[in-house]
Every structure is written in C-alpha cells, then in structure tokens.
Design a protein around this motif. Structure first.
Motif, PDB file in Angstrom:
ATOM      1  N   SER A  86       1.890   2.327  -2.995  1.00 49.77           N
ATOM      2  CA  SER A  86       1.180   3.384  -3.706  1.00 49.77           C
ATOM      3  C   SER A  86      -0.148   3.705  -3.017  1.00 49.77           C
ATOM      4  O   SER A  86      -0.502   4.875  -2.843  1.00 49.77           O
ATOM      5  N   LEU A  87      -0.880   2.664  -2.618  1.00 50.98           N
ATOM      6  CA  LEU A  87      -2.153   2.877  -1.909  1.00 50.98           C
ATOM      7  C   LEU A  87      -1.916   3.547  -0.556  1.00 50.98           C
ATOM      8  O   LEU A  87      -2.740   4.349  -0.103  1.00 50.98           O
ATOM      9  N   ARG A  88      -0.809   3.257   0.075  1.00 56.26           N
ATOM     10  CA  ARG A  88      -0.474   3.927   1.342  1.00 56.26           C
ATOM     11  C   ARG A  88      -0.155   5.404   1.107  1.00 56.26           C
ATOM     12  O   ARG A  88      -0.587   6.256   1.881  1.00 56.26           O
ATOM     13  N   ARG A  89       0.601   5.693   0.041  1.00 53.38           N
ATOM     14  CA  ARG A  89       0.915   7.096  -0.266  1.00 53.38           C
ATOM     15  C   ARG A  89      -0.338   7.895  -0.586  1.00 53.38           C
ATOM     16  O   ARG A  89      -0.431   9.082  -0.284  1.00 53.38           O
ATOM     17  N   LYS A  90      -1.316   7.234  -1.220  1.00 53.46           N
ATOM     18  CA  LYS A  90      -2.586   7.889  -1.551  1.00 53.46           C
ATOM     19  C   LYS A  90      -3.533   7.906  -0.349  1.00 53.46           C
ATOM     20  O   LYS A  90      -4.676   8.350  -0.471  1.00 53.46           O
ATOM     21  N   GLU A  91      -3.059   7.393   0.789  1.00 53.16           N
ATOM     22  CA  GLU A  91      -3.828   7.337   2.037  1.00 53.16           C
ATOM     23  C   GLU A  91      -5.108   6.530   1.888  1.00 53.16           C
ATOM     24  O   GLU A  91      -6.144   6.837   2.483  1.00 53.16           O
ATOM     25  N   ARG A  92      -5.026   5.483   1.083  1.00 45.12           N
ATOM     26  CA  ARG A  92      -6.160   4.568   0.918  1.00 45.12           C
ATOM     27  C   ARG A  92      -5.990   3.332   1.785  1.00 45.12           C
ATOM     28  O   ARG A  92      -6.941   2.628   2.077  1.00 45.12           O
ATOM     29  N   VAL A  93      -4.747   3.064   2.180  1.00 48.35           N
ATOM     30  CA  VAL A  93      -4.441   1.966   3.095  1.00 48.35           C
ATOM     31  C   VAL A  93      -3.488   2.511   4.148  1.00 48.35           C
ATOM     32  O   VAL A  93      -2.509   3.188   3.826  1.00 48.35           O
ATOM     33  N   GLU A  94      -3.829   2.251   5.408  1.00 47.99           N
ATOM     34  CA  GLU A  94      -2.953   2.633   6.516  1.00 47.99           C
ATOM     35  C   GLU A  94      -2.519   1.345   7.185  1.00 47.99           C
ATOM     36  O   GLU A  94      -3.356   0.597   7.714  1.00 47.99           O
ATOM     37  N   ASN A  95      -1.208   1.073   7.129  1.00 52.81           N
ATOM     38  CA  ASN A  95      -0.662  -0.201   7.553  1.00 52.81           C
ATOM     39  C   ASN A  95      -1.323  -1.278   6.689  1.00 52.81           C
ATOM     40  O   ASN A  95      -1.021  -1.365   5.519  1.00 52.81           O
ATOM     41  N   PHE A  96      -2.269  -2.049   7.227  1.00 54.86           N
ATOM     42  CA  PHE A  96      -2.991  -3.029   6.407  1.00 54.86           C
ATOM     43  C   PHE A  96      -4.496  -2.841   6.511  1.00 54.86           C
ATOM     44  O   PHE A  96      -5.263  -3.726   6.165  1.00 54.86           O
ATOM     45  N   SER A  97      -4.915  -1.666   6.950  1.00 55.65           N
ATOM     46  CA  SER A  97      -6.335  -1.350   7.062  1.00 55.65           C
ATOM     47  C   SER A  97      -6.750  -0.411   5.944  1.00 55.65           C
ATOM     48  O   SER A  97      -6.051   0.562   5.646  1.00 55.65           O
ATOM     49  N   VAL A  98      -7.893  -0.715   5.358  1.00 59.67           N
ATOM     50  CA  VAL A  98      -8.416   0.115   4.271  1.00 59.67           C
ATOM     51  C   VAL A  98      -9.042   1.363   4.884  1.00 59.67           C
ATOM     52  O   VAL A  98      -9.846   1.275   5.813  1.00 59.67           O
ATOM     53  N   SER A  99      -8.672   2.526   4.362  1.00 57.53           N
ATOM     54  CA  SER A  99      -9.195   3.793   4.881  1.00 57.53           C
ATOM     55  C   SER A  99     -10.650   3.986   4.459  1.00 57.53           C
ATOM     56  O   SER A  99     -11.141   3.323   3.535  1.00 57.53           O
ATOM     57  N   ALA A 100     -11.305   4.912   5.115  1.00 58.80           N
ATOM     58  CA  ALA A 100     -12.694   5.227   4.770  1.00 58.80           C
ATOM     59  C   ALA A 100     -12.794   5.695   3.317  1.00 58.80           C
ATOM     60  O   ALA A 100     -13.773   5.395   2.628  1.00 58.80           O
ATOM     61  N   ALA A 101     -11.779   6.413   2.849  1.00 52.69           N
ATOM     62  CA  ALA A 101     -11.791   6.925   1.471  1.00 52.69           C
ATOM     63  C   ALA A 101     -11.791   5.791   0.439  1.00 52.69           C
ATOM     64  O   ALA A 101     -12.326   5.948  -0.658  1.00 52.69           O
TER      65      ALA A 101
END
Length: 199
Positions: A86-101
C-alpha cells in the motif's frame, strides 16, 4: 482484524523502521566500512518486524498489530506485506527506501511519542532490533528467528523453536496478547500521519 488506528500506527512504525535501516546503512557508508551492508529484502523486513514485535510484547508493550505465521523463511505477516504494498502504491516507499514525501512521518511520530513512556519504549526496542539485526544478511537473521522459542498461554513451560513448528502455523496474534501498554497517538496526529503517508 486490525482497527484503522492500528493500521496507521503499523504503517508509521514500518516507515520509521525503514528510515532507521537506511540511516544505519548511511552510518556504515560514512565510516568507510569495507563490509557491504546486507541489502534489505522482503524476507529480511518480515524478520525484523517480527523480532521487534516479539521484543515489544516481551516488555509489555504492543507496537505492531500484525499477525505472523510460520513460513519457509522464518515468520511472515500478510498484514505487513499489505502495508508495504500500500505504501508503495502511494509512492511513499520505493523498493525499501522511504520517499521524500513520507519523510514527514518520522518527526510526526517522534513528536507524538515524546513524554509517552510506552511509545518511547516501543521505539527504543525497534531501534535496538534494527541496530542488532539490521546489518545481518537474510540467512543470518532468518536463522535467528527460527531459533526463537515460543509457548502458548495454556502451556507456558512448553517451548518450541520456530524452526520446529509446521509451516503456516500462526505464531503471533497481537489482538489475543494482553499487555500493560499499547503504542497510541492522538486522533489529530493519526490524521497527520495518514496524510503524510498518502491516505
């Protein structure tokens, strides 16, 4: 079944854990450690969260609310897997890295935990688990999980190592475990955490 506020806390704890793992890797890089940090993957993440949840329960604090069962590679939680996806779909996590957002989750979470003893205790346990097991490769951390001995409330003196438990057997059911304290945040902070995570 997890409640909406528990799902928010679980997802925020997951983001916090991933940030701690990333900062651990940066510290090792800055120290010019010649060992390559063990890369994060789904199995390693599952084991880290399982060990953190277990340690929290051992200290009388409920942090994560994910159910875990015995899997071919240690412990596995469909709840955790769903949260990560879910966090990946929301673009909050990419692979296992937390996005800037999603970086705003960590200070919100830390501020909500200040002066709240159970919350601080849960975060300290999570940080200790990441510091100890985070540098390990997947095989080593899985072996650590498989040596953990569990018992049932009916027979607390009978302990069985996870490696000796049949696949697909439920290992951890948080809503059935009674503890003195639970990781909680006020509704206003829950709303801010959800917004920071794209919900």
């Amino acid at each position: 079944m997890r409640k909406p506020d528990q799902i928010t806390v679980d997802r925020a704890l997951l983001v916090y854990l991933l940030c701690r793992v990333e900062s651990l890797d940066r510290v090792r890089d800055d120290a010019e450690d010649d060992r390559t940090p063990a890369p994060m993957n789904d199995v390693k993440l599952q084991q880290l969260v399982f060990l953190a949840a277990l340690q929290m329960f051992n200290k009388g604090v409920k942090g994560f609310h994910c159910e875990f069962f015995r899997y071919a590679y240690g412990a596995f939680s469909k709840d955790l897997d769903n949260d990560l996806m879910s966090l990946r779909r929301k673009e909050r996590v990419e692979n296992f890295s937390v996005s800037a957002a999603a970086q705003a989750v960590v200070p919100l979470f830390q501020d909500a935990s200040k002066d709240v003893e159970p919350n601080m205790q849960a975060l300290n346990i999570l940080e200790a688990v990441v510091a100890h097991y985070g540098p390990q490769d997947t095989g080593t951390i899985t072996n650590s999980v498989e040596t953990v001995e569990l018992s049932t409330p009916e027979r607390p003196d009978f302990k069985l190592a996870i490696r000796d438990i049949s696949f697909h057997t439920i290992l951890l059911v948080p809503h059935r475990i009674e503890v003195a304290h639970e990781f909680t945040v006020p509704p206003a902070v829950l709303a801010k955490l959800n917004a920071a995570m794209g919900y």
